[in-house]
Design an enzyme around this catalytic site. Structure first.
Site, PDB file in Angstrom:
ATOM      1  N   ASP A 194     -11.597   1.569   1.533  1.00  9.99           N
ATOM      2  CA  ASP A 194     -10.238   1.081   1.351  1.00  9.99           C
ATOM      3  C   ASP A 194     -10.050   0.613  -0.090  1.00  9.99           C
ATOM      4  OD1 ASP A 194      -7.834   0.114   3.236  1.00  9.99           O
ATOM      5  OD2 ASP A 194      -8.132  -1.348   1.640  1.00  9.99           O
ATOM      6  N   ILE A 195      -8.897   0.945  -0.659  1.00 12.32           N
ATOM      7  CA  ILE A 195      -8.621   0.534  -2.038  1.00 12.32           C
ATOM      8  C   ILE A 195      -8.288  -0.960  -2.055  1.00 12.32           C
ATOM      9  CG2 ILE A 195      -7.127   0.887  -4.035  1.00 12.32           C
ATOM     10  CD1 ILE A 195      -6.675   3.754  -3.062  1.00 12.32           C
ATOM     11  N   GLU A 244      -3.899   3.460   2.254  1.00 11.48           N
ATOM     12  CA  GLU A 244      -4.896   3.476   1.185  1.00 11.48           C
ATOM     13  C   GLU A 244      -6.306   3.443   1.774  1.00 11.48           C
ATOM     14  OE1 GLU A 244      -2.824   1.070   1.936  1.00 11.48           O
ATOM     15  OE2 GLU A 244      -3.733  -0.912   1.723  1.00 11.48           O
TER      16      GLU A 244
END
Lengths: 130, 556
Positions: B426-427, B469
């Site tokens: 995950d960003i 994201e």
């Protein structure tokens, strides 16, 4: 619309396996307060006292199916405007439109993932409220 | 969101076991119901009940971890639904098909049989960066700002770039180092079509060894036609997304690395089958032959073909019948079927097409004709397939597809006793990227991460965009320690990527959680554990990779 948070769900599903999984998904994973009923008839007897924020219905059930259960529930004064969602397998776009025309805010596709069902319900709820 | 309590998995597992126990008798009872229905002169009550049972099964099987059964049930449900709702007694053909779908369903192994994907030997994680460093791209455009910006992007994807402002500079550069591809603006300072003329010159001087990609401000028919006539391999209208351009560059510069086309040859004459097989193999395709049509489904499940090449005349079952049989299975509806026959009667050929054939090749056929007919179809079908299963922004697998793939790989891993890891990535603080720089920049960040993953992971890995994201990755044949190393490298390299917007430069980090099949044995458990590990990584200050703790969280 008020900013009321989703807590109480009236859930109608005839299939015991699915009922059990959904109950875990909604109660334990999602932290909702659940009134689980196995048929439309049963839902009608308990719905008013339970005063749900949301009605979640299986579409295909013996006896009263989901849409007719919803229509009957709508007759109860306190539930005339309560948000409702259907759950069904492989719904075609026109079927989804049909369910929405019956007053459902959305349709949840089966099979569902027990770990994300609550998030999905909550997301639809918020979108509807927002 | 609420953090799931630790006993959820155990409770779900218990339900799953109960469900699995009920499943075989349930499937048997469906077959019984069908038999009663067939013998009863079509009793509508039984038909409706069977429809309802199939509907329920289609809706529940996957929830309990039996996606194949769910799929088959859904096929059968779809058929009987039409009969019941239209109150129409089906004819013999569809009836038989329905019956065999049910039989197949009841023969389904519980727990579920492995999905049909060919086995691929483990490949090491290649340092793909080194491969790409050899690729030099010439950019020819009078617009220096554009060229410089494009150059920066291509650098991020490990291409070296040389910028030329006009044809003279390109000529000089070409005399020096050979390019892997040339990106040319259709219009140059000299004239509106100077780039096209220049490209034509290059093609006539060097042949087609340099792929040429055109960029242009115009998307009209005339401009595109000029580009095609000048030998352009691709055409992008400014402003364009970098990801599709890089994809195209990858294809054009690394053609030889494409997976071989998978072909199934069906011919009752084994020696003829071998002959065609040899021809196609020589062209670099991977070929399976089948001389007994009755084994078509196992063969398809094993070989996972992208095209079927079939003889028309076979003793037990004609090619036409076989084609129809294949087409009646929903999941094989899209697979190209090409007939090979000495039949020259056009009427009969059309008949074959009606049965579901895509093309009709007449024997005897030259190897060049055969190879190009087959290649063209497979290539197009690959493109269509990509559109169906891939996320449009990143080209990665869609949410449902990556989950499906996880289930497939888990059953393969358990069958083969191979290691397997699943990664949730995950960003970090992605919302602030969107808030500070806008969604366009946010999209660019997501696409860059997708590209980086594609470059650093193996061809045999599966990368999906799980949601906004969030990314999910299946690493088959990869033990936990190696997975951790690989994902850590992705994390480090991504944090080193420099993004810019309105002259502001910024970097972005990612967090990841990894769970291994050695510790978690069902797709659901692995998924859940990787998710938990990702949370742990987020709670640990982000920009890090966490392994799922293992047995501790499993309550059996």
């Amino acid at each position: 619309m008020d900013s009321h948070e989703l807590q109480r769900i009236l859930y109608v599903e005839d299939e015991p396996d699915i009922r059990a999984v959904a109950q875990i998904a909604l109660e334990v994973v999602g932290g909702f307060i659940l009134n689980v009923t196995a048929s439309g008839e049963e839902a009608l007897t308990t719905a008013e006292a339970f005063a749900p924020d949301l009605i979640l219905l299986d579409v295909m059930m013996p006896g009263m199916d989901g849409p007719s259960t919803l229509l009957a529930l709508r007759e109860i004064p306190g539930l005339a405007n309560t948000a409702a969602m259907f759950m069904t397998a492989k719904a075609q776009p026109q079927e989804i439109e049909h369910f929405k025309s019956l007053g459902a805010i959305d349709v949840i596709a089966k099979p569902f993932d027990p770990m994300t069902l609550s998030d999905q319900v909550r997301a639809i709820w918020q979108q509807h409220r927002g | 969101m609420n953090t799931p309590k630790p006993d959820i998995q155990a409770r779900l597992q218990a339900l799953r076991e109960v469900y699995a126990k009920q499943l075989p008798p349930k499937l048997q009872s469906l077959v019984k119901m069908w038999e009663t229905l067939s013998e009863s002169n079509w009793n509508w009550d039984i038909a409706s009940e069977l429809y309802r049972e199939l509907h329920t099964l289609a809706g529940s099987a996957s929830t309990f971890g039996f996606p194949e059964i769910g799929q088959q049930a859904s096929i059968a449900e779809h058929m009987i639904k039409i009969w019941v709702t239209e109150h129409r007694v089906p004819e013999t053909g569809p009836r038989q098909q329905f019956g065999s779908t049910l039989k197949q369903l009841s023969a389904e192994q519980v727990p579920v049989r492995c999905a049909p994907v060919s086995d691929i030997a483990p490949t090491p994680f290649a340092d793909t960066k080194k491969d790409n460093e050899q690729h030099l791209i010439y950019i020819v455009d009078s617009d220096e700002i554009f060229s410089n910006e494009l150059g920066v992007h291509l650098n991020q994807f490990d291409y070296r770039v040389h910028i030329c402002k006009n044809s003279g500079e390109l000529d000089a550069a070409m005399a020096g180092e050979e390019a892997a591809a040339i990106i040319i603006s259709v219009a140059l300072a000299e004239s509106e079509l100077a780039g096209a003329v220049l490209a034509q010159g290059i093609k006539s001087r060097y042949g087609s060894q340099f792929p040429i990609i055109f960029v242009s401000n115009h998307s009209d028919f005339e401009s595109r036609l000029h580009a095609v006539r000048a030998g352009g391999d691709a055409y992008f209208v400014k402003p364009f997304d970098i990801a599709p351009l890089v994809d195209r560059l990858d294809q054009l510069t690394k053609n030889e690395q494409q997976d071989p086309y998978r072909i199934l040859v069906v011919d009752d004459d084994q020696s003829l089958a071998n002959h065609y097989s040899l021809l196609l193999q020589e062209a670099g395709m991977s070929v399976t032959t089948l001389s007994e049509p009755q084994n078509i489904f196992p063969a398809m499940a094993d070989a996972c073909p992208e095209l079927i090449l079939m003889d028309v005349f076979m003793p037990r079952c004609s090619g036409l019948e076989l084609a129809k049989l294949i087409r009646q299975q929903d999941n094989y509806l899209g697979i190209p079927i090409v007939f090979l026959s000495s039949e020259t009667n056009q009427k009969k050929q059309f008949m074959a097409m009606r049965m579901g054939a895509d093309d009709f090749l007449t024997k005897p056929i030259t190897s060049a004709h055969l190879i190009s007919s087959v290649s063209i179809r497979v290539e197009r079908s690959r493109i269509l397939n990509t559109l169906m299963v891939k996320d449009s922004l990143t080209g990665l697998l869609k949410h449902t597809k990556i989950k499906e793939q996880l289930a497939i790989e888990v059953s393969r891993a358990s069958r083969k006793h191979n290691p397997l890891c699943f990664v949730m990535l995950d960003i970090d603080h992605f919302k602030s990227v969107n808030d500070n720089y806008g969604h366009m920049v946010g999209d660019r960040v997501i696409k860059s991460l997708a590209r980086l993953l594609q470059q650093q992971l193996r061809k045999t890995d599966f990368i999906g965009r799980y949601g906004g994201e969030e990314f999910a990755i299946v690493l088959p044949d990869c033990p936990l320690e190696q997975a951790t190393q690989v994902i850590n490298r992705v994390r480090e390299d991504f944090s080193a990527l420099c993004f810019s917007h309105n002259r502001q430069e910024f970097t972005v980090t990612v967090s990841a959680g990894i769970a291994s099949f050695a510790q978690y044995h069902t797709p659901e458990d692995i998924n859940y554990a990787a998710d938990e590990a990702l949370y742990a990584a987020k709670n640990n200050g982000r920009n890090c990779v966490k392994k799922a703790e293992g047995n501790k969280e499993i309550i059996q």
